[in-house]
Enzyme design. Structure first.
Site, mmCIF file in Angstrom:
data_model
loop_
_atom_site.group_PDB
_atom_site.id
_atom_site.type_symbol
_atom_site.label_atom_id
_atom_site.label_comp_id
_atom_site.label_asym_id
_atom_site.label_seq_id
_atom_site.Cartn_x
_atom_site.Cartn_y
_atom_site.Cartn_z
ATOM 1 N N CYS B 179 0.813 -1.215 0.454
ATOM 2 C CA CYS B 179 -0.166 -0.209 -0.027
ATOM 3 C C CYS B 179 0.776 1.412 -0.016
ATOM 4 O O CYS B 179 0.686 2.448 -0.721
ATOM 5 C CB CYS B 179 -1.195 0.134 0.693
ATOM 6 S SG CYS B 179 -1.663 -1.190 1.348
ATOM 7 N N HIS B 183 1.172 5.158 -1.438
ATOM 8 C CA HIS B 183 0.645 6.559 -0.453
ATOM 9 C C HIS B 183 1.232 6.614 0.370
ATOM 10 O O HIS B 183 1.387 6.614 1.945
ATOM 11 C CB HIS B 183 -0.565 5.063 -0.080
ATOM 12 C CG HIS B 183 -1.927 5.526 -1.106
ATOM 13 N ND1 HIS B 183 -2.498 6.283 -1.244
ATOM 14 C CD2 HIS B 183 -2.647 4.091 -1.594
ATOM 15 C CE1 HIS B 183 -3.510 5.955 -2.798
ATOM 16 N NE2 HIS B 183 -3.692 4.400 -2.717
ATOM 17 N N ARG B 227 -12.504 -0.428 -1.745
ATOM 18 C CA ARG B 227 -11.694 0.710 -2.657
ATOM 19 C C ARG B 227 -10.556 -0.499 -2.271
ATOM 20 O O ARG B 227 -9.135 -0.918 -2.355
ATOM 21 C CB ARG B 227 -11.460 1.477 -1.664
ATOM 22 C CG ARG B 227 -10.157 2.804 -1.550
ATOM 23 C CD ARG B 227 -10.054 3.227 -2.885
ATOM 24 N NE ARG B 227 -9.607 2.269 -3.071
ATOM 25 C CZ ARG B 227 -8.970 2.147 -5.271
ATOM 26 N NH1 ARG B 227 -9.181 3.382 -6.331
ATOM 27 N NH2 ARG B 227 -8.305 1.217 -5.678
ATOM 28 N N CYS B 231 -7.486 -2.029 -4.629
ATOM 29 C CA CYS B 231 -6.412 -1.624 -4.492
ATOM 30 C C CYS B 231 -5.181 -3.183 -4.305
ATOM 31 O O CYS B 231 -4.490 -3.227 -4.596
ATOM 32 C CB CYS B 231 -5.827 -0.882 -2.701
ATOM 33 S SG CYS B 231 -6.566 0.515 -3.271
#
Lengths: 216, 270
Positions: B179, B183, B227, B231
């Site tokens: 992730c 991010h 979401r 991802c």
């Protein structure tokens, strides 16, 4: 100091020392062992994910680099000697083209750079994977929908020329970006078999061919 | 007024920007305007209305509604529930996010099986509407404008947060993605899409605080659950199970990071 006074001081010190060690012992007993959240997370993930299509559960088995990079990202920076060792190990994985030809077709390279599909559980494994270069890099000027996770590669070849060392360096970077920068955000396209040798040549042409839109 | 400021900004942009940057500014500008136009008239309203109805509708083998469902603030209390989830529930002994908790209620109150409670958990067009997403949209909307305030005081809540944090930074799969690959830095984009830095409170509030959202490109309301599912798909990971502990833990990490922010969903997104 009288003998008697010395005795009492000594005894007092012993009692104090015992009290301190006793307290420390009690604290040891009270303090639960520090939890290994990395191991716990892996256990939770293995129970929470399921294989689908080509995305099988073994994708959760980290190689050494992935494990080290996860620790580093979560707040334990890599020691500089480990970083160097990792880069050497990744460097040793690079396979150069057998025919020493580095450049294919820039037109195919542009298609590969545009395509984001490949290796997802929703993808057809019989279709070739893309490189999705534009997701992170600027390449040609015509494509304005480019990402900024990686640096701009606009005029890559024009600025650097296409000497043998430059071609070799770029090939190695595409094959395994972690050879130069441990834990790089860039996928290891050759090493992990995301792109084929032929596809990599096409991406190389997109970067180096004087006719490529990247070099206009 | 806002529009006038925009035109002025655009004019400054015209004078200063390179042609590429200009084309991008115009594209981003167009998207922002489109979003503003839709903000007052968010199609998510339809999901919200349907969710409010579903909450009151008797169903399942026991023919009961969900009105006695305890989302953490007591049976039937919906207002403010979403901004305090995930949380620990003593009756299940688990940290649960909203979906996981709704499944518990559908099983205990309505007598549904897990399979029945989770069938069509993501919507897909008018033929395959998702009751779960409608419920989540309504329940989330009931917390709109409130402060996100997710607790880590229970040891299991703290554990879920720590596990979620490790999942956030877990590199795996053929692309090595975590992730954090996309991010964990400010001001980055993937293609033209801005990426929130989810390791900062501001970024986490932007990320966590704007789901569920109506996705214009999909014609669907999507939840945080969806979401994260999508991802992981793009990370080339295997498929995360619906309402699984990994998703709950990751949601916990994001929600706690977003604490103190104002909950601004249901939103509208590209």
């Amino acid at each position: 100091m009288s003998k008697r006074r010395a005795f009492w001081l000594g005894a007092g010190a012993m009692v104090a020392a015992m009290a301190v060690s006793g307290a420390a012992f009690a604290a040891d007993k009270k303090q639960p062992k520090k939890k290994d959240y990395r191991a716990a997370a892996l256990e939770v993930m293995k129970a929470s994910f399921q294989a689908r299509g080509q995305a099988t559960l073994d994708r959760l088995n980290q190689d050494e680099a992935q494990a080290a990079c996860s620790r580093s990202a979560a707040g334990e920076p890599l020691a500089s000697d480990l970083k160097k060792k990792m880069e050497e190990a990744q460097s040793a994985t690079v396979k150069y083209p057998a025919d020493s030809k580095y450049l294919g077709s820039w037109k195919s390279g542009e298609r590969i750079a545009q395509t984001g599909r490949g290796l997802q559980f929703s993808d057809d494994p019989s279709e070739p994977a893309g490189g999705n270069c534009y997701a992170c890099h600027q390449l040609s000027q015509q494509e304005v929908a480019y990402g900024t996770i990686g640096p701009s590669l606009y005029r890559y070849g024009k600025l650097r020329g296409n000497s043998e060392p430059m071609l070799k360096y770029t090939w190695a970077k595409l094959w395994n970006a972690q050879a130069f920068n441990a834990c790089s955000d860039m996928p290891r396209f050759g090493h992990k078999g995301i792109l084929t040798e032929e596809q990599l040549k096409d991406v190389m042409a997109l970067l180096f061919d004087p006719e490529s839109p990247v070099n206009q | 007024m806002i529009r006038r400021t925009r035109i002025a900004l655009l004019a400054v942009g015209l004078a200063m920007a390179s042609p590429t940057a200009l084309a991008q500014d115009q594209a981003a500008e167009g998207i922002a305007q489109y979003r503003d136009m839709l903000e007052d008239d968010n199609p998510a309203d339809l999901w919200e209305l349907r969710g409010a109805e579903l909450w009151k509708t008797p169903g399942g083998p026991k023919g009961a509604s969900l009105e006695k469902c305890n989302l953490g603030l007591g049976p039937g209390i919906v207002k403010g529930a979403y901004v305090r989830l995930p949380r620990y529930f003593a009756d299940t002994g688990k940290v649960q996010d909203l979906e996981s908790r709704l499944i518990t209620c559908m099983m205990t109150l309505q007598g549904r099986s897990f399979e029945e409670a989770t069938k069509q958990h993501f919507g897909s067009g008018s033929e395959k509407k998702s009751n779960m997403e409608a419920l989540v949209t309504w329940i989330a909307a009931e917390s709109r404008g409130m402060k996100i305030q997710v607790s880590t005081t229970h040891p299991k809540e703290k554990d879920a947060y720590e596990v979620g944090k490790q999942i956030f930074f877990f590199h795996g799969g053929p692309h090595d993605f975590a992730c954090s690959t996309c991010h964990s830095q400010d001001g980055r984009r993937i293609r033209l899409q801005d990426l929130p830095n989810l390791t900062t409170p501001e970024g986490a509030r932007k990320g966590f605080g704007t789901w569920p959202a109506y996705r214009v490109s999909q014609g669907e309301v999507r939840t945080m659950q969806h979401r994260l599912y999508d991802c992981f798909r793009q990370q080339r990971f295997p498929e995360p199970r619906y309402a699984s502990d990994a998703i709950t833990a990751l949601t916990m990490y994001l929600a706690v990071s977003a604490n103190g922010g104002e909950f601004a969903a249901p939103a509208i997104k590209r």
